[in-house]
Design a protein around this motif. Sequence first.
Motif, short mmCIF file in Angstrom:
data_model
loop_
_atom_site.label_atom_id
_atom_site.label_comp_id
_atom_site.label_asym_id
_atom_site.label_seq_id
_atom_site.Cartn_x
_atom_site.Cartn_y
_atom_site.Cartn_z
N UNK A 10 -4.84 -10.95 -0.26
CA UNK A 10 -4.44 -9.99 -1.29
C UNK A 10 -5.49 -9.76 -2.35
N UNK A 11 -6.38 -10.71 -2.54
CA UNK A 11 -7.40 -10.56 -3.57
C UNK A 11 -8.68 -9.91 -3.07
N UNK A 12 -8.90 -9.85 -1.74
CA UNK A 12 -10.17 -9.30 -1.25
C UNK A 12 -10.05 -8.16 -0.24
N UNK A 13 -8.87 -7.98 0.36
CA UNK A 13 -8.72 -6.96 1.40
C UNK A 13 -7.67 -5.94 0.97
N UNK A 14 -8.02 -4.66 1.07
CA UNK A 14 -7.09 -3.59 0.71
C UNK A 14 -5.94 -3.55 1.72
N UNK A 19 -6.03 -4.91 10.55
CA UNK A 19 -6.26 -6.34 10.75
C UNK A 19 -5.84 -6.81 12.13
N UNK A 20 -6.55 -7.79 12.65
CA UNK A 20 -6.14 -8.57 13.81
C UNK A 20 -6.23 -10.02 13.37
N UNK A 21 -5.16 -10.76 13.57
CA UNK A 21 -5.08 -12.14 13.12
C UNK A 21 -5.53 -13.06 14.26
N UNK A 31 1.59 -15.97 9.62
CA UNK A 31 0.69 -15.23 8.75
C UNK A 31 1.01 -13.74 8.75
N UNK A 32 1.29 -13.20 9.94
CA UNK A 32 1.64 -11.78 10.04
C UNK A 32 2.89 -11.49 9.22
N UNK A 33 3.91 -12.32 9.35
CA UNK A 33 5.14 -12.09 8.58
C UNK A 33 4.88 -12.13 7.08
N UNK A 38 3.95 -8.60 1.87
CA UNK A 38 3.22 -8.15 0.67
C UNK A 38 2.53 -6.79 0.89
N UNK A 39 2.95 -6.08 1.93
CA UNK A 39 2.50 -4.71 2.10
C UNK A 39 1.36 -4.46 3.06
N UNK A 40 0.97 -5.46 3.83
CA UNK A 40 -0.09 -5.28 4.83
C UNK A 40 0.58 -4.91 6.16
#
Length: 65
Positions: A10-14, A19-21, A31-33, A38-40
Amino acid sequence: FMSGLVNFVGSIIKPETKLVIIGKDGEAKDSILRLLRIGYDNIFGYLEGGFEAYKNNGGELATHI
């Protein structure tokens, strides 16, 4: 660790970034959940079996120093 990941992302990626985890299956899904919460919502999936599975199946690797 997972909540730290979400704060870090949340602090470095818009949020609109695609994304691929990569991680162990249970950790990747968790992590995906958390990221979805938080909006990703541009998460295209995860690497099943994690990085080791990719490497063991002949996936190309590169290093940059």
